[in-house]
Write a protein that holds these residues in place. Structure first.
Motif, PDB file in Angstrom:
ATOM      1  N   VAL A 258       0.870  -1.176   0.000  1.00 47.05           N
ATOM      2  CA  VAL A 258       0.000   0.000   0.000  1.00 47.05           C
ATOM      3  C   VAL A 258       0.907   1.226   0.000  1.00 47.05           C
ATOM      4  CG1 VAL A 258      -1.599   1.393   1.369  1.00 47.05           C
ATOM      5  CG2 VAL A 258      -1.988  -1.064   1.125  1.00 47.05           C
ATOM      6  N   ILE A 259       0.627   2.151  -0.910  1.00 49.76           N
ATOM      7  CA  ILE A 259       1.370   3.408  -0.987  1.00 49.76           C
ATOM      8  C   ILE A 259       0.446   4.517  -0.504  1.00 49.76           C
ATOM      9  CG2 ILE A 259       2.454   5.071  -2.561  1.00 49.76           C
ATOM     10  CD1 ILE A 259       3.148   2.637  -4.376  1.00 49.76           C
ATOM     11  N   ILE A 260       0.924   5.330   0.428  1.00 52.43           N
ATOM     12  CA  ILE A 260       0.097   6.414   0.972  1.00 52.43           C
ATOM     13  C   ILE A 260       0.577   7.729   0.376  1.00 52.43           C
ATOM     14  CG2 ILE A 260      -0.662   7.596   3.066  1.00 52.43           C
ATOM     15  CD1 ILE A 260       0.004   4.882   4.535  1.00 52.43           C
ATOM     16  N   GLY A 261      -0.220   8.269  -0.553  1.00 52.28           N
ATOM     17  CA  GLY A 261       0.148   9.515  -1.234  1.00 52.28           C
ATOM     18  C   GLY A 261       0.566   9.258  -2.666  1.00 52.28           C
ATOM     19  N   THR A 262       0.150  10.148  -3.575  1.00 56.19           N
ATOM     20  CA  THR A 262       0.445   9.943  -4.997  1.00 56.19           C
ATOM     21  C   THR A 262       1.232  11.112  -5.589  1.00 56.19           C
ATOM     22  OG1 THR A 262      -1.689  10.896  -5.593  1.00 56.19           O
ATOM     23  CG2 THR A 262      -1.583   8.497  -5.404  1.00 56.19           C
ATOM     24  N   GLY A 263       2.065  11.749  -4.786  1.00 51.85           N
ATOM     25  CA  GLY A 263       2.903  12.838  -5.297  1.00 51.85           C
ATOM     26  C   GLY A 263       4.228  12.333  -5.834  1.00 51.85           C
ATOM     27  N   ALA A 264       5.259  13.164  -5.673  1.00 54.38           N
ATOM     28  CA  ALA A 264       6.575  12.843  -6.226  1.00 54.38           C
ATOM     29  C   ALA A 264       7.193  11.606  -5.581  1.00 54.38           C
ATOM     30  CB  ALA A 264       7.512  14.042  -6.028  1.00 54.38           C
ATOM     31  N   GLY A 265       6.774  11.271  -4.364  1.00 50.19           N
ATOM     32  CA  GLY A 265       7.284  10.062  -3.713  1.00 50.19           C
ATOM     33  C   GLY A 265       6.495   8.826  -4.103  1.00 50.19           C
ATOM     34  N   GLY A 266       5.175   8.912  -4.027  1.00 53.54           N
ATOM     35  CA  GLY A 266       4.339   7.738  -4.225  1.00 53.54           C
ATOM     36  C   GLY A 266       4.190   7.307  -5.676  1.00 53.54           C
ATOM     37  N   SER A 267       4.141   8.267  -6.594  1.00 56.26           N
ATOM     38  CA  SER A 267       3.842   7.907  -7.991  1.00 56.26           C
ATOM     39  C   SER A 267       4.939   7.071  -8.659  1.00 56.26           C
ATOM     40  CB  SER A 267       3.557   9.175  -8.802  1.00 56.26           C
ATOM     41  OG  SER A 267       2.381   9.786  -8.335  1.00 56.26           O
ATOM     42  N   PRO A 268       6.234   7.453  -8.525  1.00 52.89           N
ATOM     43  CA  PRO A 268       7.266   6.593  -9.109  1.00 52.89           C
ATOM     44  C   PRO A 268       7.248   5.183  -8.510  1.00 52.89           C
ATOM     45  CG  PRO A 268       8.177   8.759  -8.608  1.00 52.89           C
ATOM     46  CD  PRO A 268       6.819   8.703  -7.984  1.00 52.89           C
ATOM     47  N   LEU A 269       6.960   5.081  -7.214  1.00 51.20           N
ATOM     48  CA  LEU A 269       6.880   3.767  -6.569  1.00 51.20           C
ATOM     49  C   LEU A 269       5.735   2.940  -7.129  1.00 51.20           C
ATOM     50  CD1 LEU A 269       7.723   4.680  -2.905  1.00 51.20           C
ATOM     51  CD2 LEU A 269       8.538   2.605  -4.034  1.00 51.20           C
ATOM     52  N   LEU A 270       4.574   3.584  -7.306  1.00 53.47           N
ATOM     53  CA  LEU A 270       3.426   2.852  -7.844  1.00 53.47           C
ATOM     54  C   LEU A 270       3.766   2.314  -9.232  1.00 53.47           C
ATOM     55  CD1 LEU A 270       0.428   2.054  -7.392  1.00 53.47           C
ATOM     56  CD2 LEU A 270      -0.207   4.160  -8.577  1.00 53.47           C
TER      57      LEU A 270
END
Lengths: 517, 203
Positions: A19-31
């Motif tokens: 589960v990724i919490i947040g879809t900004g510069a940190g979360g989006s590349p991970l997703l």
């Protein structure tokens, strides 16, 4: 980005890989990375899913729907502004409003302890990050100069964006003073650009409302780059999903993330790993609320906002500061100024600005009241500006804590206490002097400055020891075996450059490490 | 003349997106609302914002006090508040009372009798922090909020845009128009026309 009808949908009964919490510069590349590697992954985003930027994003400063407006309490001797200043909400996070100014830090800037005897060294070197920077500049479509004056090797995939009035005046002033300038590296495509991962984006049309949400896909927001690629690869995004807790097993590993969904129902997503990517305020706030990951007592500490003093001048010509990419010129000549009476350094950027944001600077920085204030606001169409982003040194007393007040979700509102130190004020004075000289050389009159601060950095610092940091050099929690943090909160020092490109680089590095296990 | 004179010029209107037009329209003709501050506080706020940002010489009549009161009624703020202040609605009430109490005590007359220049001078002192102790309230931080609110709501109003000659809202209806010329002295023809009609209108 339209929500794809065929988006993969996991059940909360499934045990997803992550589960990724947040879809900004940190979360989006991970997703993107995890989904592409075939992992089952769900991203939880507190904000809305904006499906059509033309109807969702009015050309207006007050009604832009893309900022984190949940009330934060700002304190200390130099309380910083949140909301539109630095905090986004929505699928794509703060990258919906980012200025897309995408310089890399210098090697020395990551090693302040070694080079300047201040703060600490990052446990990551420029060489560790360089392959990620190069890939990102290509993937995002960064527009930049053919020759970068401060790095002979650097090549940008697209020609530079045009310069607006402020940039042209800064360029003229710097030339007169022998200061090197270049078109800034900007993560917006100067012409149509195609990538196999996400398709074709339109070239930038100099609309100027970049901080209110790009309307034609030119700016490299997450919802036109990483996120469509991630969804195509099988990732899932759940918007309006507000995380407020986790469940853990006897080994302290997280087994489920608890959140309130878009319909106000309580949900529990079971998972094998969690990536916390909520930014420099919300990430430590969540950890403090969960009551985990803080054996070092460093969660929330060392909050940093870049010292971002601006200088404004009146020009004889019409400047119309609302046109073009707001910040589009750069000098890195002061990243390591020879005569500097402070640790670290700063960059200077030209500043175009919208009327409300400018008027706020006038109100706070110029100290005018009455007819003088009204008369000066009328000069908006004739002003040009330059701003700095400089190293702010970590101070454990500058911190995010939980206040006594509750928000609409029942969570404690975050209290951010922030005071500038001597290093920041001395550096700001140094930069202000340079900016004044540049604008004067360009013909500017009636100069004034505004000592503002920007960005939210620090608060879950990475380090090499569990005793004095929250995460290891790859973003993995020292305390919780399956928790990772990837956002600006892991920065040990603020750097003298805008943070987003480095957040994305760290996120890719975290993803590689996780996937290699 | 329409409610939104700034969009009377068809060249400006066709370059304004419907989402943008909606926002501007609502700003000029807002929906009814329930007044938040007391009548006395509203009188004080009108005096205060008129002194901070006088509009008569410019010819705009933006009701800044009501716009601020609407913000308070809606419970909206920019995403933070200064921790030394109570929640915004309460801060306005207490701040206005404290500000005018100190002023009346200093000048020995009721706030309705105070001249514009006296008020302006008092505002300067409050902004500098000279009155915080006497007021037993962080008036300097309060004034920071009031000043920010006043300039925000004025600059964002179409009447002020016209007075300034600002046409940034007319950046294209679809997102693919934008601006071609962005350097000094490169106003688009319809921007210059907008300024001209404004001058004519003022005569």
């Amino acid at each position: 980005m339209k929500k794809p009808a065929d988006m993969k949908k996991y059940s909360t009964a499934d045990v997803v890989d992550a589960v990724i919490i947040g879809t900004g510069a940190g979360g989006s590349p991970l997703l993107y990375k995890l989904a592409t590697a075939g992992r089952s992954v769900v991203a939880l985003e507190a904000g809305e899913w904006f499906e059509d930027p033309v109807t969702d994003f009015p050309t207006d400063e007050l009604e832009a729907p893309i900022y984190w407006k949940d009330e934060r309490l700002s304190g200390g001797a130099d309380p910083t502004s949140f909301g539109a200043n630095n905090s986004g909400k929505g699928v794509g996070g703060s990258m919906i409003h980012w200025g897309a100014y995408a310089p890399r830090p210098s090697a020395e800037n990551l090693k302040l302890k070694s080079t300047d005897g201040a703060a600490m060294d990052w446990p990551v070197s420029l060489n560790d990050l360089k392959p990620h920077y190069e890939w990102l500049e290509s993937f995002l479509g960064v527009s930049g100069p053919a020759q970068y004056p401060w790095d002979a090797e650097r090549k940008y995939p697209l020609p530079p964006l045009p310069l607006n009035s402020s940039a042209l005046y800064m360029s003229a002033g710097c030339e007169a003073l022998g200061i090197r300038v270049a078109h800034a590296p900007i993560a917006a495509v100067s012409q149509a650009y195609t990538r196999p991962e996400y398709g074709t984006r339109n070239g930038c049309v100099n609309r100027g409302y970049c901080h209110q949400g790009c309307r034609n896909g030119a700016k490299a927001t997450m919802d036109v780059t990483f996120l469509p690629a991630a969804l195509k690869a099988g990732g899932e995004i759940r918007e309006r999903s507000y995380v407020h807790g986790v469940e853990r097993d006897s080994n302290c590993a997280i087994t489920a993330v608890l959140y309130t969904d878009a319909d106000g129902r309580e949900q529990r997503q079971r998972c094998r790993a969690v990536f916390l990517c909520a930014g420099g305020v919300e990430s430590p706030r969540q950890l403090l609320h969960w009551g985990i990951g803080n054996s070092s007592d460093q969660v929330g500490r060392n909050f940093m906002a870049h010292i971002s003093t601006q200088v404004w001048a009146t020009m004889q010509a019409d400047t119309r500061p609302y046109k073009g990419f707001p910040a589009s010129l750069i000098t890195e000549d002061f990243l390591r100024a020879k005569d500097r009476p402070y640790a670290g350094g700063y960059l200077l950027q030209s500043y175009g600005i919208l009327p409300v944001a400018w008027a706020e600077q006038v109100a706070s920085g110029r100290n005018l009241v009455g007819q003088e204030l009204t008369d000066y606001l009328l000069r908006y169409n004739n002003v040009a500006g330059i701003g700095m982003h400089g190293d702010t040194l970590p101070d454990p007393n500058n911190r995010v804590t939980l206040s006594d007040e509750k928000d609409q979700h029942g969570l404690a509102k975050p209290l951010i206490t922030f005071s500038l130190g001597k290093n920041e004020t001395v550096m700001s004075d140094h930069a202000e002097d340079r900016m004044r000289r540049i604008l004067t050389a360009a013909g500017g009159t009636d100069l004034w400055s505004s000592k503002r601060t920007a960005h939210t950095v620090g608060t879950c610092r990475m380090g090499i020891s569990a005793a004095d940091s929250v995460v290891d050099p790859y973003g993995k929690s020292w305390d919780v075996p399956n928790l990772w943090i990837a956002d600006n909160s892991v920065f040990p020092t603020s750097l003298a450059v805008n943070p987003a490109l480095t957040i994305m680089a760290l996120s890719l590095r975290t993803a590689d490490k996780y996937l290699s296990n | 003349m329409s409610l939104l004179p700034i969009l009377d010029d068809p060249r400006l209107a066709e370059r304004t997106s419907s989402a943008t037009r909606k926002v501007l329209q609502e700003r000029v003709q807002p929906a009814p609302y329930q007044q938040y501050l007391s009548t006395e506080h509203m009188s004080m706020l009108r005096l205060l914002v008129a002194a901070i940002l006088p509009q008569s010489a410019v010819g705009t009549h933006v009701d800044l006090a009501e716009t601020i009161d609407r913000r308070l009624a809606a419970g909206k703020n920019p995403g933070f508040r200064y921790v030394v202040l109570p929640p915004d609605g309460e801060a306005y009430g207490r701040g206005l009372t404290a500000f005018f109490k100190v002023l009346e005590a200093t000048l020995r007359k009721s706030f309705q009798e105070i001249s514009a220049s006296e008020l302006e001078e008092h505002i300067r002192r409050a902004c500098e922090g000279d009155l915080d102790e006497q007021a037993v309230f962080p008036l300097s931080t309060f004034m920071r909020m009031v000043r920010t609110d006043a300039v925000r709501f004025w600059m964002a109003h179409p009447d002020a845009m016209q007075a300034i000659g600002y046409f940034g809202f007319a950046d294209g209806a679809t997102g693919n128009e934008g601006w071609r010329e962005i350097g000094p002295n490169s106003a688009a023809p319809f921007e210059r026309a907008g300024e001209l009609s404004q001058q004519v209108g003022a005569r």
